[in-house]
Motif scaffolding. Structure first.
Motif, PDB file in Angstrom:
ATOM      1  N   ALA A 139      -3.113  11.965   1.404  1.00 31.90           N
ATOM      2  CA  ALA A 139      -3.279  10.810   0.512  1.00 31.90           C
ATOM      3  C   ALA A 139      -2.668   9.559   1.131  1.00 31.90           C
ATOM      4  CB  ALA A 139      -2.654  11.104  -0.845  1.00 31.90           C
ATOM      5  N   ALA A 140      -1.530   9.710   1.792  1.00 30.11           N
ATOM      6  CA  ALA A 140      -0.860   8.562   2.399  1.00 30.11           C
ATOM      7  C   ALA A 140      -1.703   7.947   3.508  1.00 30.11           C
ATOM      8  CB  ALA A 140       0.499   8.988   2.956  1.00 30.11           C
ATOM      9  N   TRP A 141      -2.288   8.777   4.355  1.00 35.06           N
ATOM     10  CA  TRP A 141      -3.158   8.251   5.406  1.00 35.06           C
ATOM     11  C   TRP A 141      -4.380   7.560   4.805  1.00 35.06           C
ATOM     12  CZ3 TRP A 141      -2.325   7.486  10.420  1.00 35.06           C
ATOM     13  CH2 TRP A 141      -1.272   8.171  11.032  1.00 35.06           C
ATOM     14  N   ALA A 142      -4.945   8.153   3.758  1.00 39.65           N
ATOM     15  CA  ALA A 142      -6.115   7.557   3.111  1.00 39.65           C
ATOM     16  C   ALA A 142      -5.774   6.210   2.485  1.00 39.65           C
ATOM     17  CB  ALA A 142      -6.665   8.516   2.056  1.00 39.65           C
ATOM     18  N   VAL A 143      -4.637   6.141   1.782  1.00 44.58           N
ATOM     19  CA  VAL A 143      -4.226   4.885   1.137  1.00 44.58           C
ATOM     20  C   VAL A 143      -3.894   3.825   2.177  1.00 44.58           C
ATOM     21  CG1 VAL A 143      -2.379   3.824  -0.224  1.00 44.58           C
ATOM     22  CG2 VAL A 143      -3.470   5.928  -1.022  1.00 44.58           C
ATOM     23  N   ALA A 144      -3.221   4.218   3.248  1.00 43.05           N
ATOM     24  CA  ALA A 144      -2.879   3.260   4.305  1.00 43.05           C
ATOM     25  C   ALA A 144      -4.142   2.685   4.944  1.00 43.05           C
ATOM     26  CB  ALA A 144      -2.000   3.936   5.358  1.00 43.05           C
ATOM     27  N   ALA A 145      -5.132   3.552   5.204  1.00 44.44           N
ATOM     28  CA  ALA A 145      -6.397   3.066   5.780  1.00 44.44           C
ATOM     29  C   ALA A 145      -7.125   2.158   4.796  1.00 44.44           C
ATOM     30  CB  ALA A 145      -7.271   4.264   6.160  1.00 44.44           C
ATOM     31  N   TRP A 146      -7.121   2.547   3.530  1.00 48.11           N
ATOM     32  CA  TRP A 146      -7.754   1.741   2.481  1.00 48.11           C
ATOM     33  C   TRP A 146      -7.123   0.355   2.423  1.00 48.11           C
ATOM     34  CZ3 TRP A 146      -6.739   2.942  -3.390  1.00 48.11           C
ATOM     35  CH2 TRP A 146      -7.458   2.046  -4.188  1.00 48.11           C
ATOM     36  N   THR A 158      -2.955  -1.900  -3.494  1.00 47.89           N
ATOM     37  CA  THR A 158      -1.528  -2.215  -3.388  1.00 47.89           C
ATOM     38  C   THR A 158      -0.699  -1.315  -4.295  1.00 47.89           C
ATOM     39  OG1 THR A 158      -2.084  -4.519  -2.904  1.00 47.89           O
ATOM     40  CG2 THR A 158       0.181  -4.062  -3.564  1.00 47.89           C
ATOM     41  N   GLN A 159      -1.169  -1.076  -5.510  1.00 50.07           N
ATOM     42  CA  GLN A 159      -0.449  -0.180  -6.426  1.00 50.07           C
ATOM     43  C   GLN A 159      -0.325   1.220  -5.837  1.00 50.07           C
ATOM     44  OE1 GLN A 159      -2.042  -0.196 -10.460  1.00 50.07           O
ATOM     45  NE2 GLN A 159      -2.498  -2.372 -10.286  1.00 50.07           N
ATOM     46  N   ALA A 160      -1.404   1.715  -5.224  1.00 53.79           N
ATOM     47  CA  ALA A 160      -1.369   3.058  -4.634  1.00 53.79           C
ATOM     48  C   ALA A 160      -0.339   3.130  -3.510  1.00 53.79           C
ATOM     49  CB  ALA A 160      -2.754   3.432  -4.111  1.00 53.79           C
ATOM     50  N   ALA A 161      -0.289   2.099  -2.674  1.00 58.88           N
ATOM     51  CA  ALA A 161       0.674   2.086  -1.570  1.00 58.88           C
ATOM     52  C   ALA A 161       2.108   1.935  -2.071  1.00 58.88           C
ATOM     53  CB  ALA A 161       0.334   0.961  -0.594  1.00 58.88           C
ATOM     54  N   LEU A 162       2.287   1.166  -3.145  1.00 57.73           N
ATOM     55  CA  LEU A 162       3.624   1.027  -3.729  1.00 57.73           C
ATOM     56  C   LEU A 162       4.099   2.339  -4.352  1.00 57.73           C
ATOM     57  CD1 LEU A 162       3.313  -2.454  -5.490  1.00 57.73           C
ATOM     58  CD2 LEU A 162       4.891  -1.894  -3.632  1.00 57.73           C
ATOM     59  N   ALA A 163       3.174   3.109  -4.926  1.00 53.19           N
ATOM     60  CA  ALA A 163       3.559   4.307  -5.673  1.00 53.19           C
ATOM     61  C   ALA A 163       3.823   5.524  -4.795  1.00 53.19           C
ATOM     62  CB  ALA A 163       2.469   4.641  -6.696  1.00 53.19           C
ATOM     63  N   LEU A 164       3.113   5.640  -3.674  1.00 59.88           N
ATOM     64  CA  LEU A 164       3.181   6.889  -2.911  1.00 59.88           C
ATOM     65  C   LEU A 164       4.574   7.212  -2.347  1.00 59.88           C
ATOM     66  CD1 LEU A 164      -0.119   7.525  -0.950  1.00 59.88           C
ATOM     67  CD2 LEU A 164       1.248   9.169  -2.214  1.00 59.88           C
ATOM     68  N   SER A 194       4.656  11.228   6.762  1.00 62.44           N
ATOM     69  CA  SER A 194       3.511  10.326   6.599  1.00 62.44           C
ATOM     70  C   SER A 194       3.480   9.704   5.210  1.00 62.44           C
ATOM     71  CB  SER A 194       2.201  11.086   6.847  1.00 62.44           C
ATOM     72  OG  SER A 194       2.121  11.513   8.188  1.00 62.44           O
ATOM     73  N   ALA A 195       3.773  10.504   4.185  1.00 65.33           N
ATOM     74  CA  ALA A 195       3.730   9.994   2.806  1.00 65.33           C
ATOM     75  C   ALA A 195       4.802   8.940   2.571  1.00 65.33           C
ATOM     76  CB  ALA A 195       3.899  11.146   1.823  1.00 65.33           C
ATOM     77  N   LEU A 196       5.914   9.038   3.273  1.00 65.12           N
ATOM     78  CA  LEU A 196       7.003   8.073   3.108  1.00 65.12           C
ATOM     79  C   LEU A 196       6.761   6.799   3.916  1.00 65.12           C
ATOM     80  CD1 LEU A 196       9.964  10.590   3.282  1.00 65.12           C
ATOM     81  CD2 LEU A 196       9.417   9.159   1.304  1.00 65.12           C
ATOM     82  N   PHE A 197       6.217   6.957   5.121  1.00 64.18           N
ATOM     83  CA  PHE A 197       6.190   5.826   6.039  1.00 64.18           C
ATOM     84  C   PHE A 197       4.856   5.083   6.088  1.00 64.18           C
ATOM     85  CE2 PHE A 197       5.917   3.977  10.377  1.00 64.18           C
ATOM     86  CZ  PHE A 197       6.956   3.069  10.243  1.00 64.18           C
ATOM     87  N   MET A 198       3.716   5.796   6.086  1.00 64.25           N
ATOM     88  CA  MET A 198       2.431   5.128   6.302  1.00 64.25           C
ATOM     89  C   MET A 198       2.087   4.100   5.218  1.00 64.25           C
ATOM     90  SD  MET A 198       1.531   5.986   9.207  1.00 64.25           S
ATOM     91  CE  MET A 198       0.027   5.027   9.141  1.00 64.25           C
ATOM     92  N   PRO A 199       2.252   4.402   3.901  1.00 62.25           N
ATOM     93  CA  PRO A 199       1.984   3.357   2.907  1.00 62.25           C
ATOM     94  C   PRO A 199       2.917   2.155   3.060  1.00 62.25           C
ATOM     95  CG  PRO A 199       2.043   5.518   1.880  1.00 62.25           C
ATOM     96  CD  PRO A 199       2.577   5.689   3.254  1.00 62.25           C
TER      97      PRO A 199
END
Length: 349
Positions: A139-146, A158-164, A194-199
């Motif tokens: 999910a983190a890679w997907a949100v970061a790419a998005w 932005t909300q997704a990246a803030l929440a992850l 990845s979930a902590l850093f990529m977003p």
């Protein structure tokens, strides 16, 4: 004197770089039934086979590890001739220390009474943690790419990246002592790196690309507070790995990177992306323009004083505005108060 020191430094760096190239070109690894020998252009070292504890592999090298510091370690680059044959030669004779470490840690987990009453219960908890980490990391890679490549709708991305990252932190607390923040190839513990850093990284890049803060000094206290809280909670959730000398530095490094990236990006992104106030509009004269190229191209307009800005400055703009604007034109600077009270602005036609 300063120019002489600078020139000497450049010469030293150049000579060292030439030496590295020459050493790499001349280097040879010689394998026998008695020893492994590295023969370079200037230096050489030899490791008896009975002194080899095993080997580890990363993205660039295979590291041959001795049984003690009395013997030299030898590393073999992945570009070395016959690299795959060398790896097979090592695998036939010595243990893979990465696999060995994973197996040892897996046994530690299955024998840890704090994770469950029976081995089957502990194994099930490990599988649950692995599945959760896999889902959150994907999910983190997907949100970061998005967020980075096509942030539409912007507020939702932005909300997704803030929440992850906070969700990943909660997962660490839910499986405390079983999930690590850093990622290690030789570890059986699942990772949420990845979930902590990529977003956080995607948020940071979007803030730098999309928004101009009027005064950066206003964001630093809030960024420091968020970084301290996020980093402190991350340290608490990672204490098992921080307290272990073998994994301490990689855990602390990941903690620092995540805390700093999220600490700045989260308040800055929230302040600008969710600011719904009506902006003040100011006119600014364009004095010139230029761009800087690297992995991405950034476009700048040199504009004169406007509103609270009393001196000429460079401002980042979109490619479209850059291409259609010339020196002597006038652009509009939209000044927003900021959702968190940190003023920011954007320059448009």
């Amino acid at each position: 004197m300063g120019l002489f020191a600078l020139a000497a430094g450049f010469w030293a760096m150049g000579l060292f770089f030439m030496y590295c190239i020459y050493e790499t070109h001349k280097a040879r690894h010689i394998f026998s039934e008695q020893s492994i020998r590295y023969q370079g252009a200037i230096r050489s070292k030899e490791l008896p086979l009975e002194a080899v504890r095993g080997y580890r592999t990363d993205n660039q090298y295979t590291h041959i590890v001795p049984v003690s510091k009395a013997y030299p370690g030898i590393r073999i680059g992945y570009t070395s001739e016959g690299y795959e044959d060398i790896q097979q030669w090592l695998a036939d004779r010595f243990p893979d220390l990465d696999v060995q470490q994973q197996e040892q840690e897996a046994q530690e987990i299955l024998q840890d009474d704090a994770l469950g009453r029976t081995e089957a219960e502990r194994e099930e908890k490990l599988l649950q943690a692995q599945r959760l980490c896999r889902v959150l990391n994907i999910a983190a890679w997907a949100v970061a790419a998005w967020l980075f490549f096509y942030p539409q709708p912007y507020s939702l991305a932005t909300q997704a990246a803030l929440a992850l990252p906070p969700v990943a932190l909660l997962a660490m607390f839910w499986h405390r002592g079983l999930i690590r923040a850093d990622e290690r190839k030789d570890s059986a513990y699942p990772s949420l790196a990845s979930a902590l850093f990529m977003p956080s990284l995607a948020l940071l890049l979007r803030v730098l690309f999309d928004f101009e803060l009027l005064e950066h000094t206003l964001v630093w206290p809030l960024a420091a507070a968020v970084a301290a809280v996020f980093g402190g909670l991350l340290a608490y959730g990672s204490w098992r790995f921080i307290s272990n000398s073998a994994s301490r530095w990689s855990a602390l490094a990941m903690l620092l990177f995540c805390a700093l990236a999220y600490g700045y990006a989260a308040p800055a992104a929230y302040n600008c992306a969710f600011d719904k106030a009506i902006p003040q509009v100011h006119q600014a004269a364009v004095h010139g323009k230029h761009s800087s190229s690297g992995k991405t191209t950034t476009y700048y307009l040199a504009v004169g004083p406007w509103g609270p800005r009393t001196t000429p400055e460079d401002v980042t703009v979109t490619k479209e505005l850059y291409e259609q604007t010339q020196a002597g034109d006038t652009v509009h600077a939209y000044l927003f108060p900021g959702r968190l009270g940190i003023p920011w602005f954007s320059v448009e036609e």
